[in-house]
Design a protein around this motif. Structure first.
Motif, mmCIF file in Angstrom:
data_model
loop_
_atom_site.group_PDB
_atom_site.id
_atom_site.type_symbol
_atom_site.label_atom_id
_atom_site.label_comp_id
_atom_site.label_asym_id
_atom_site.label_seq_id
_atom_site.Cartn_x
_atom_site.Cartn_y
_atom_site.Cartn_z
ATOM 1 N N VAL A 86 24.197 -25.424 -0.001
ATOM 2 C CA VAL A 86 23.325 -24.243 -0.063
ATOM 3 C C VAL A 86 23.632 -23.441 -1.325
ATOM 4 O O VAL A 86 22.721 -23.025 -2.051
ATOM 5 C CB VAL A 86 23.471 -23.367 1.196
ATOM 6 N N LEU A 87 24.919 -23.234 -1.604
ATOM 7 C CA LEU A 87 25.307 -22.476 -2.792
ATOM 8 C C LEU A 87 24.876 -23.191 -4.068
ATOM 9 O O LEU A 87 24.402 -22.553 -5.017
ATOM 10 C CB LEU A 87 26.816 -22.228 -2.795
ATOM 11 N N LEU A 88 25.027 -24.507 -4.112
ATOM 12 C CA LEU A 88 24.610 -25.264 -5.288
ATOM 13 C C LEU A 88 23.104 -25.176 -5.494
ATOM 14 O O LEU A 88 22.623 -25.013 -6.617
ATOM 15 C CB LEU A 88 25.038 -26.724 -5.160
ATOM 16 N N THR A 89 22.358 -25.271 -4.415
ATOM 17 C CA THR A 89 20.896 -25.213 -4.508
ATOM 18 C C THR A 89 20.418 -23.834 -4.928
ATOM 19 O O THR A 89 19.487 -23.705 -5.719
ATOM 20 C CB THR A 89 20.268 -25.600 -3.153
ATOM 21 N N ALA A 90 21.066 -22.797 -4.396
ATOM 22 C CA ALA A 90 20.656 -21.424 -4.699
ATOM 23 C C ALA A 90 20.898 -21.070 -6.159
ATOM 24 O O ALA A 90 20.143 -20.298 -6.754
ATOM 25 C CB ALA A 90 21.391 -20.445 -3.793
ATOM 26 N N GLY A 91 21.968 -21.618 -6.729
ATOM 27 C CA GLY A 91 22.249 -21.353 -8.141
ATOM 28 C C GLY A 91 22.657 -19.927 -8.441
ATOM 29 O O GLY A 91 22.527 -19.476 -9.569
ATOM 30 N N ARG A 92 23.138 -19.209 -7.453
ATOM 31 C CA ARG A 92 23.569 -17.817 -7.680
ATOM 32 C C ARG A 92 25.020 -17.783 -8.153
ATOM 33 O O ARG A 92 25.839 -18.586 -7.719
ATOM 34 C CB ARG A 92 23.459 -17.007 -6.380
ATOM 35 N N PRO A 93 25.353 -16.839 -9.017
ATOM 36 C CA PRO A 93 26.741 -16.742 -9.475
ATOM 37 C C PRO A 93 27.659 -16.231 -8.363
ATOM 38 O O PRO A 93 27.230 -15.493 -7.482
ATOM 39 C CB PRO A 93 26.670 -15.741 -10.633
ATOM 40 N N ILE A 94 28.901 -16.638 -8.431
ATOM 41 C CA ILE A 94 29.909 -16.178 -7.483
ATOM 42 C C ILE A 94 30.542 -14.920 -8.075
ATOM 43 O O ILE A 94 31.192 -14.978 -9.127
ATOM 44 C CB ILE A 94 30.991 -17.257 -7.242
ATOM 45 N N ALA A 95 30.354 -13.787 -7.415
ATOM 46 C CA ALA A 95 30.869 -12.510 -7.926
ATOM 47 C C ALA A 95 32.376 -12.406 -7.762
ATOM 48 O O ALA A 95 33.068 -11.904 -8.647
ATOM 49 C CB ALA A 95 30.179 -11.345 -7.217
ATOM 50 N N VAL A 96 32.887 -12.875 -6.621
ATOM 51 C CA VAL A 96 34.322 -12.827 -6.344
ATOM 52 C C VAL A 96 34.756 -14.242 -5.973
ATOM 53 O O VAL A 96 34.363 -14.757 -4.925
ATOM 54 C CB VAL A 96 34.653 -11.844 -5.200
ATOM 55 N N PRO A 97 35.552 -14.889 -6.828
ATOM 56 C CA PRO A 97 35.985 -16.259 -6.538
ATOM 57 C C PRO A 97 37.018 -16.291 -5.406
ATOM 58 O O PRO A 97 37.687 -15.294 -5.142
ATOM 59 C CB PRO A 97 36.597 -16.730 -7.852
ATOM 60 N N PRO A 98 37.182 -17.438 -4.759
ATOM 61 C CA PRO A 98 38.139 -17.540 -3.667
ATOM 62 C C PRO A 98 39.579 -17.488 -4.169
ATOM 63 O O PRO A 98 39.865 -17.952 -5.280
ATOM 64 C CB PRO A 98 37.823 -18.896 -3.033
ATOM 65 N N GLU A 99 40.462 -16.962 -3.337
ATOM 66 C CA GLU A 99 41.894 -16.956 -3.640
ATOM 67 C C GLU A 99 42.533 -18.281 -3.243
ATOM 68 O O GLU A 99 43.560 -18.661 -3.791
ATOM 69 C CB GLU A 99 42.586 -15.803 -2.904
ATOM 70 N N ASP A 100 41.934 -18.978 -2.281
ATOM 71 C CA ASP A 100 42.454 -20.244 -1.783
ATOM 72 C C ASP A 100 42.595 -21.241 -2.934
ATOM 73 O O ASP A 100 41.657 -21.436 -3.717
ATOM 74 C CB ASP A 100 41.501 -20.793 -0.711
ATOM 75 N N ALA A 101 43.768 -21.872 -3.037
ATOM 76 C CA ALA A 101 44.056 -22.761 -4.161
ATOM 77 C C ALA A 101 43.104 -23.957 -4.235
ATOM 78 O O ALA A 101 42.649 -24.320 -5.314
ATOM 79 C CB ALA A 101 45.501 -23.243 -4.088
#
Length: 79
Positions: free
Chosen positions: A51-66
């Motif tokens: 869904v995220l790939l299809t939407a093409g929206r930028p990630i404002a806050v990246p995950p902390e998970d390694a």
């Protein structure tokens, strides 16, 4: 629910499962300038990744998970 929808921000928290894929897709389709906060996300089902790939929206806050930071964010950044 692992994804909280607040105004124009979707906050991913903990392990986000397949059950959130349709609500996320609907929300992304309805919200202009959506903000995605993956900061507290510890797991992302592949349906959500699609869904995220299809939407093409930028990630404002990246995950902390390694794992998400090292393997998923590079894929999301190459849209």
């Amino acid at each position: 629910m692992p994804i909280r929808f607040e105004d124009r921000t979707a906050r991913f928290e903990g392990a986000c499962t397949v059950e959130e894929a349709i609500p996320l897709a609907e929300w992304l389709g309805a919200v202009d300038d959506a903000r995605l906060d993956l900061g507290a996300c510890t797991g992302l089902h592949t349906a959500l990744l699609q869904v995220l790939l299809t939407a093409g929206r930028p990630i404002a806050v990246p995950p902390e998970d390694a794992f998400l930071k090292g393997w998923v964010m590079p894929v999301l950044g190459k849209r």
